[in-house]
Scaffold this motif. Structure first.
Motif, PDB file in Angstrom:
ATOM      1  N   ARG A  25       0.827  -1.206   0.000  1.00  0.00           N
ATOM      2  CA  ARG A  25       0.000   0.000   0.000  1.00  0.00           C
ATOM      3  C   ARG A  25       0.864   1.260   0.000  1.00  0.00           C
ATOM      4  O   ARG A  25       0.549   2.240  -0.666  1.00  0.00           O
ATOM      5  CB  ARG A  25      -0.945   0.012   1.192  1.00  0.00           C
ATOM      6  CG  ARG A  25      -2.098  -0.938   1.021  1.00  0.00           C
ATOM      7  CD  ARG A  25      -3.066  -0.814   2.144  1.00  0.00           C
ATOM      8  NE  ARG A  25      -4.232  -1.650   1.910  1.00  0.00           N
ATOM      9  CZ  ARG A  25      -5.195  -1.816   2.775  1.00  0.00           C
ATOM     10  NH1 ARG A  25      -5.140  -1.209   3.948  1.00  0.00           N
ATOM     11  NH2 ARG A  25      -6.214  -2.580   2.488  1.00  0.00           N
ATOM     12  N   TYR A  26       1.943   1.252   0.743  1.00  0.00           N
ATOM     13  CA  TYR A  26       2.857   2.393   0.812  1.00  0.00           C
ATOM     14  C   TYR A  26       3.454   2.669  -0.566  1.00  0.00           C
ATOM     15  O   TYR A  26       3.442   3.803  -1.053  1.00  0.00           O
ATOM     16  CB  TYR A  26       3.952   2.117   1.840  1.00  0.00           C
ATOM     17  CG  TYR A  26       4.986   3.212   1.941  1.00  0.00           C
ATOM     18  CD1 TYR A  26       4.744   4.346   2.706  1.00  0.00           C
ATOM     19  CD2 TYR A  26       6.195   3.122   1.264  1.00  0.00           C
ATOM     20  CE1 TYR A  26       5.682   5.362   2.796  1.00  0.00           C
ATOM     21  CE2 TYR A  26       7.135   4.120   1.348  1.00  0.00           C
ATOM     22  CZ  TYR A  26       6.887   5.238   2.114  1.00  0.00           C
ATOM     23  OH  TYR A  26       7.812   6.243   2.194  1.00  0.00           O
ATOM     24  N   TYR A  29       0.682   3.833  -3.066  1.00  0.00           N
ATOM     25  CA  TYR A  29       0.281   5.225  -2.809  1.00  0.00           C
ATOM     26  C   TYR A  29       1.314   6.192  -3.387  1.00  0.00           C
ATOM     27  O   TYR A  29       0.964   7.166  -4.057  1.00  0.00           O
ATOM     28  CB  TYR A  29       0.104   5.487  -1.302  1.00  0.00           C
ATOM     29  CG  TYR A  29      -0.069   6.955  -0.994  1.00  0.00           C
ATOM     30  CD1 TYR A  29      -1.292   7.588  -1.204  1.00  0.00           C
ATOM     31  CD2 TYR A  29       0.998   7.720  -0.523  1.00  0.00           C
ATOM     32  CE1 TYR A  29      -1.448   8.948  -0.948  1.00  0.00           C
ATOM     33  CE2 TYR A  29       0.845   9.074  -0.265  1.00  0.00           C
ATOM     34  CZ  TYR A  29      -0.382   9.678  -0.475  1.00  0.00           C
ATOM     35  OH  TYR A  29      -0.524  11.012  -0.225  1.00  0.00           O
ATOM     36  N   HIS A  30       2.576   5.938  -3.155  1.00  0.00           N
ATOM     37  CA  HIS A  30       3.621   6.850  -3.632  1.00  0.00           C
ATOM     38  C   HIS A  30       3.758   6.813  -5.155  1.00  0.00           C
ATOM     39  O   HIS A  30       4.064   7.836  -5.776  1.00  0.00           O
ATOM     40  CB  HIS A  30       4.944   6.595  -2.919  1.00  0.00           C
ATOM     41  CG  HIS A  30       4.927   7.154  -1.524  1.00  0.00           C
ATOM     42  ND1 HIS A  30       5.079   8.491  -1.281  1.00  0.00           N
ATOM     43  CD2 HIS A  30       4.697   6.574  -0.328  1.00  0.00           C
ATOM     44  CE1 HIS A  30       4.974   8.713   0.022  1.00  0.00           C
ATOM     45  NE2 HIS A  30       4.739   7.558   0.618  1.00  0.00           N
ATOM     46  N   THR A  32       1.155   6.268  -7.154  1.00  0.00           N
ATOM     47  CA  THR A  32      -0.017   7.031  -7.577  1.00  0.00           C
ATOM     48  C   THR A  32       0.202   8.527  -7.361  1.00  0.00           C
ATOM     49  O   THR A  32      -0.163   9.348  -8.210  1.00  0.00           O
ATOM     50  CB  THR A  32      -1.276   6.562  -6.819  1.00  0.00           C
ATOM     51  OG1 THR A  32      -1.443   5.158  -7.029  1.00  0.00           O
ATOM     52  CG2 THR A  32      -2.518   7.288  -7.279  1.00  0.00           C
ATOM     53  N   TRP A  66      -7.159  12.359  -8.168  1.00  0.00           N
ATOM     54  CA  TRP A  66      -7.876  12.783  -6.960  1.00  0.00           C
ATOM     55  C   TRP A  66      -8.647  14.086  -7.139  1.00  0.00           C
ATOM     56  O   TRP A  66      -9.342  14.533  -6.232  1.00  0.00           O
ATOM     57  CB  TRP A  66      -6.912  12.923  -5.785  1.00  0.00           C
ATOM     58  CG  TRP A  66      -6.273  11.628  -5.386  1.00  0.00           C
ATOM     59  CD1 TRP A  66      -6.914  10.449  -5.129  1.00  0.00           C
ATOM     60  CD2 TRP A  66      -4.890  11.371  -5.192  1.00  0.00           C
ATOM     61  NE1 TRP A  66      -6.010   9.477  -4.806  1.00  0.00           N
ATOM     62  CE2 TRP A  66      -4.747  10.015  -4.829  1.00  0.00           C
ATOM     63  CE3 TRP A  66      -3.747  12.152  -5.285  1.00  0.00           C
ATOM     64  CZ2 TRP A  66      -3.524   9.427  -4.550  1.00  0.00           C
ATOM     65  CZ3 TRP A  66      -2.521  11.562  -5.016  1.00  0.00           C
ATOM     66  CH2 TRP A  66      -2.425  10.218  -4.652  1.00  0.00           C
TER      67      TRP A  66
END
Length: 141
Positions: A25-26, A29-30, A32, A66
């Motif tokens: 996930r880390y 996320y980075h 993305t 986003w």
């Protein structure tokens, strides 16, 4: 086998799985985040020659992971008379919602972005540009 050893055989695999999921996930996320930042940096806003835009109501949309915006732009007598922000996916970019009014006042897409919400500002401007330069269709003439 003692209770402690059995407990270790359970806890260690669970920790490895949880750590693997957290690590994925880390990294995701980075990755993305980097893509999002590049998308925002790549947004350019072209000026629109309103003398070439027919009277009508046009729609435009632009999304950048986003942040996103859908707009309806009304043109009458080669002037932008109204811009309705139909959708604004903004995170914390709500202050950028004054951008349509600035465009109407200046009759130009070359307006200053709002400090602190540059991403939302750029996405709204790009949606307006797309409505006017690449209209999928004019809703009303």
């Amino acid at each position: 086998m003692t209770r402690k050893i059995k407990w270790i055989y359970i806890v260690i695999p669970v920790l490895i799985i949880v750590g693997g999921i957290g690590g994925y996930r880390y990294v995701d996320y980075h990755r993305t985040l980097a893509t999002y930042r590049q998308m925002i940096a790549d947004i350019t806003i072209d000026e629109v020659d309103l003398s070439k835009i027919e009277d009508g109501i046009y729609t435009g949309t632009h999304d950048a992971i986003w942040v996103g915006a859908d707009v309806t732009v009304t043109v009458k007598d080669h002037r932008i008379t109204n811009i309705k922000l139909e959708r604004h996916l903004n995170g914390h970019g709500e202050p950028a919602e004054v951008i349509p009014q600035k465009v109407i006042e200046t009759q130009s897409l070359k307006v200053d972005t709002i400090s602190g919400v540059t991403s939302s500002s750029k996405v709204i401007l790009k949606a307006i540009e797309k409505a006017l330069l690449n209209p999928p269709e004019c809703l009303h003439k």
